[in-house]
Design a protein around this motif. Structure first.
Motif, mmCIF file in Angstrom:
data_model
loop_
_atom_site.group_PDB
_atom_site.id
_atom_site.type_symbol
_atom_site.label_atom_id
_atom_site.label_comp_id
_atom_site.label_asym_id
_atom_site.label_seq_id
_atom_site.Cartn_x
_atom_site.Cartn_y
_atom_site.Cartn_z
ATOM 1 N N MET A 131 -1.876 -4.950 -11.312
ATOM 2 C CA MET A 131 -1.471 -3.523 -11.224
ATOM 3 C C MET A 131 -2.303 -2.758 -10.007
ATOM 4 S SD MET A 131 -1.037 -1.127 -14.459
ATOM 5 C CE MET A 131 -1.594 0.537 -13.878
ATOM 6 N N SER A 132 -1.809 -2.103 -9.075
ATOM 7 C CA SER A 132 -2.217 -1.566 -7.787
ATOM 8 C C SER A 132 -2.936 -0.011 -8.271
ATOM 9 C CB SER A 132 -1.290 -1.238 -6.825
ATOM 10 O OG SER A 132 -0.326 -0.607 -7.228
ATOM 11 N N ASN A 133 -3.725 0.298 -7.603
ATOM 12 C CA ASN A 133 -4.507 1.518 -7.896
ATOM 13 C C ASN A 133 -4.028 2.689 -6.932
ATOM 14 O OD1 ASN A 133 -6.419 3.699 -7.683
ATOM 15 N ND2 ASN A 133 -8.099 2.336 -7.668
ATOM 16 N N PRO A 134 -3.382 3.637 -7.618
ATOM 17 C CA PRO A 134 -2.734 4.707 -7.162
ATOM 18 C C PRO A 134 -3.385 5.368 -5.936
ATOM 19 C CG PRO A 134 -3.140 5.195 -9.180
ATOM 20 C CD PRO A 134 -3.408 3.784 -9.130
ATOM 21 N N ASP B 17 -5.810 4.077 -4.017
ATOM 22 C CA ASP B 17 -5.946 3.180 -2.972
ATOM 23 C C ASP B 17 -4.745 3.187 -2.082
ATOM 24 O OD1 ASP B 17 -8.303 2.149 -2.926
ATOM 25 O OD2 ASP B 17 -7.870 0.243 -3.565
ATOM 26 N N GLU B 18 -3.403 3.164 -2.837
ATOM 27 C CA GLU B 18 -2.172 3.294 -2.404
ATOM 28 C C GLU B 18 -2.014 4.370 -1.549
ATOM 29 O OE1 GLU B 18 1.125 1.543 -3.017
ATOM 30 O OE2 GLU B 18 -0.407 0.146 -2.902
ATOM 31 N N ARG B 19 -2.465 5.909 -1.974
ATOM 32 C CA ARG B 19 -2.273 7.099 -1.430
ATOM 33 C C ARG B 19 -3.371 7.141 -0.195
ATOM 34 N NH1 ARG B 19 -1.510 12.361 -1.124
ATOM 35 N NH2 ARG B 19 -3.330 13.647 -1.025
ATOM 36 N N ARG B 20 -4.448 6.573 -0.156
ATOM 37 C CA ARG B 20 -5.316 6.633 0.875
ATOM 38 C C ARG B 20 -4.810 5.657 2.169
ATOM 39 N NH1 ARG B 20 -11.025 3.750 1.029
ATOM 40 N NH2 ARG B 20 -9.633 2.099 1.202
ATOM 41 N N ARG B 21 -4.195 4.553 1.600
ATOM 42 C CA ARG B 21 -3.568 3.695 2.595
ATOM 43 C C ARG B 21 -2.653 4.232 3.469
ATOM 44 N NH1 ARG B 21 -2.041 -1.410 -0.290
ATOM 45 N NH2 ARG B 21 -4.201 -1.492 -0.678
ATOM 46 N N GLY B 22 -1.538 5.196 2.433
ATOM 47 C CA GLY B 22 -0.532 5.855 3.046
ATOM 48 C C GLY B 22 -1.242 6.959 4.202
ATOM 49 N N LEU B 23 -2.158 7.585 3.810
ATOM 50 C CA LEU B 23 -2.793 8.686 4.363
ATOM 51 C C LEU B 23 -3.096 7.967 6.123
ATOM 52 C CD1 LEU B 23 -4.811 10.923 2.088
ATOM 53 C CD2 LEU B 23 -2.536 11.542 3.471
ATOM 54 N N GLU B 24 -3.810 6.875 5.896
ATOM 55 C CA GLU B 24 -4.563 6.249 7.000
ATOM 56 C C GLU B 24 -3.062 5.854 7.795
ATOM 57 O OE1 GLU B 24 -6.621 2.793 5.994
ATOM 58 O OE2 GLU B 24 -8.551 4.166 5.166
ATOM 59 N N GLU B 25 -1.972 5.263 7.507
ATOM 60 C CA GLU B 25 -0.843 5.093 8.242
ATOM 61 C C GLU B 25 -0.541 6.123 8.872
ATOM 62 O OE1 GLU B 25 2.007 2.574 5.777
ATOM 63 O OE2 GLU B 25 0.356 0.801 5.832
ATOM 64 N N GLU B 26 -0.333 7.228 8.162
ATOM 65 C CA GLU B 26 0.028 8.555 8.781
ATOM 66 C C GLU B 26 -0.761 8.775 9.884
ATOM 67 O OE1 GLU B 26 1.066 11.745 5.915
ATOM 68 O OE2 GLU B 26 0.775 12.948 7.587
ATOM 69 N N TYR B 27 -2.060 8.936 9.639
ATOM 70 C CA TYR B 27 -2.951 9.316 10.655
ATOM 71 C C TYR B 27 -2.772 8.394 11.774
ATOM 72 C CZ TYR B 27 -7.442 9.893 13.082
ATOM 73 O OH TYR B 27 -8.438 10.083 13.919
ATOM 74 N N PHE B 28 -2.697 7.182 11.620
ATOM 75 C CA PHE B 28 -2.483 6.275 12.921
ATOM 76 C C PHE B 28 -1.006 6.436 13.425
ATOM 77 C CE2 PHE B 28 -6.053 4.048 10.842
ATOM 78 C CZ PHE B 28 -6.872 3.983 12.004
ATOM 79 N N HIS B 29 -0.294 6.525 12.681
ATOM 80 C CA HIS B 29 1.159 6.829 13.265
ATOM 81 C C HIS B 29 1.032 8.208 14.092
ATOM 82 C CE1 HIS B 29 5.478 6.601 13.339
ATOM 83 N NE2 HIS B 29 5.525 7.804 12.929
#
Ligand code: ZN
Length: 101
Positions: free
Chosen positions: A1-4, A6-18
């Motif tokens: 099961m994935s940690n929500p 972590d998922e959210r943080r990863r999403g924010l990082e991706e958005e930041y780099f994007h």
């Protein structure tokens, strides 16, 4: 099961780099636009190394030379002088540079 979280943080990082990428690309596009406009206007965006004048590109004997609009200095890229003198064997340029009398 994935940690929500972590998922959210990863999403924010991706958005930041994007977003950072997009900014960088837009800045690059802006730069390219400026130099393209300068080219279209027949000017290069280069500054004169001697004064604060602007170098204007012009074609001489099929070789691009940069002339300063302020001090009148003529600047050649590496190899351009050789190109000019080669094209001008026996012409005024080689006489000018080669003449001793
Ligand atoms: Zn100058």
């Amino acid at each position: 099961m994935s940690n929500p979280m972590d998922e959210r943080r990863r999403g924010l990082e991706e958005e930041y780099f994007h977003r950072k990428n997009k900014e960088a690309i837009e800045k690059l596009r802006e730069k390219m636009k400026v130099s393209e406009e300068a080219k279209a206007a027949g000017t290069s965006s280069m500054k004169c190394p001697r004064c604060d004048g602007t170098l204007t590109e012009s074609k001489f004997e099929e070789v691009m030379i940069d002339t300063c609009d302020k001090c009148g200095g003529v600047w050649l890229d590496s190899g351009e002088l050789q190109q000019l003198t080669r094209k001008d064997q026996g012409g005024w340029l080689s006489r000018y540079w080669g003449a001793s009398d």
